[in-house]
Design an enzyme around this catalytic site. Structure first.
Site, PDB file in Angstrom:
ATOM      1  N   ASP A  74       0.856  -1.181   0.000  1.00 46.37           N
ATOM      2  CA  ASP A  74       0.000   0.000   0.000  1.00 46.37           C
ATOM      3  C   ASP A  74       0.895   1.235   0.000  1.00 46.37           C
ATOM      4  O   ASP A  74       1.953   1.238   0.652  1.00 46.37           O
ATOM      5  CB  ASP A  74      -0.911   0.027   1.236  1.00 46.37           C
ATOM      6  CG  ASP A  74      -1.975  -1.065   1.192  1.00 46.37           C
ATOM      7  OD1 ASP A  74      -2.331  -1.488   0.070  1.00 46.37           O
ATOM      8  OD2 ASP A  74      -2.431  -1.489   2.260  1.00 46.37           O
ATOM      9  N   ASP A  88      -7.256  -1.287  -4.595  1.00 43.05           N
ATOM     10  CA  ASP A  88      -8.300  -0.854  -3.661  1.00 43.05           C
ATOM     11  C   ASP A  88      -9.222   0.178  -4.306  1.00 43.05           C
ATOM     12  O   ASP A  88     -10.438   0.152  -4.112  1.00 43.05           O
ATOM     13  CB  ASP A  88      -7.671  -0.260  -2.399  1.00 43.05           C
ATOM     14  CG  ASP A  88      -6.852  -1.281  -1.631  1.00 43.05           C
ATOM     15  OD1 ASP A  88      -7.170  -2.486  -1.732  1.00 43.05           O
ATOM     16  OD2 ASP A  88      -5.896  -0.884  -0.944  1.00 43.05           O
TER      17      ASP A  88
END
Length: 209
Positions: free
Chosen positions: A158, A172
Site C-alpha cells: 500500500d 483498492d
C-alpha cells in the site's frame, strides 16, 4: 372465339422466407456478424479492464517499493493525499493482520465467481463493475501469493495515504469504484443481462393476457 388465358406461374417461396417476412437467411452478412458479436462486447470490456487494472496496480507497486522504501513521504495534495510505503499483512485499515491467508482465499473465490457469472453479461456497466472487481481482487491476490513472507501470507503493498485515515493502492481504488457502480445498478434495477428487474415477468404477463 374466347381467348385462352395465359398460364400463371406460381411463386415458390425461397429459403429466405416470404418478401414481407425477413429472416436471418436474408439478412446482410454484416448485420448477422454484428448481431453475433454484440453480446461479446461486455465480456471483452470486462477482461480488458481487469487486465488494465492488474497491470497498473502491479507497476505502481513496483515503483512504490523502489522509490519509497527509504521511508520518505511524497506530498501530492498537501497532507490530504501523500505517497508513503506500507506493507499491509491484513485487509483495509490493517484489519485482521494475522489472517492474511483468509483474504487470499476470499480473493480467489471472488475471482472464480466473477468468471462464472460473466457468461450472463449483457450490460456494459456491469462489465465495467465486474472488470474493476476482478482486476482489484487479482491485483492484491498477486501480492499475497508472491510477496514475503510466503504464499497466501504475502503482505500487500500500500502506498496511497488518504490524509492519515488509511493507506491503499490502485487495486483498492478499483474495488471501491466497482462497489459504487454495483450499488447504483442495483438501485436502478439493472440486471447482468442488461434488462431491468421485472421486465421479464412483465412480458410473460402480457403474453398470458
Amino acid at each position: 372465339m374466347s381467348e385462352t388465358p395465359e398460364p400463371v406461374t406460381p411463386i415458390r417461396p425461397t429459403s429466405a422466407g416470404t418478401p414481407d417476412t425477413p429472416t436471418s437467411a436474408g439478412m446482410p452478412e454484416a448485420t448477422k456478424t454484428a448481431s453475433v458479436r454484440r453480446p461479446h462486447r461486455p465480456l471483452a470490456a470486462l477482461w480488458t479492464l481487469a487486465v488494465a487494472v492488474v497491470a497498473v496496480d502491479q507497476l505502481t507497486k513496483v515503483w512504490a517499493v523502489a522509490a519509497l522504501s527509504d521511508g520518505h513521504r511524497v506530498r501530492v495534495l498537501g497532507d490530504w493525499l501523500t505517497l508513503t510505503l506500507l506493507r499491509n499483512p491484513g485487509a483495509a485499515f490493517s484489519f485482521a493482520t494475522g489472517q492474511t491467508w483468509i483474504f487470499a482465499l476470499i480473493a480467489i473465490i471472488v475471482t472464480v465467481v466473477v468468471i462464472r457469472i460473466s457468461r450472463r453479461l449483457g450490460s456494459m456497466w456491469w462489465a465495467v463493475a465486474l472488470g474493476l472487481v476482478l482486476g482489484g481482487a487479482v491485483g492484491n491476490l498477486i501480492d499475497r501469493l508472491v510477496r514475503a513472507p510466503g504464499v497466501l501470507r504475502g503482505h500487500v503493498v500500500d502506498f496511497i495515504d488518504y490524509g492519515g485515515w488509511f493507506v491503499g493502492n490502485v487495486a483498492d481504488i478499483a474495488i471501491v469504484g466497482a462497489a459504487v457502480i454495483i450499488m447504483v445498478l442495483s438501485v436502478r434495477g439493472r440486471e447482468l443481462d442488461g434488462s431491468r428487474a421485472g421486465e421479464g415477468r412483465g412480458r410473460h404477463a402480457e403474453t398470458d393476457a
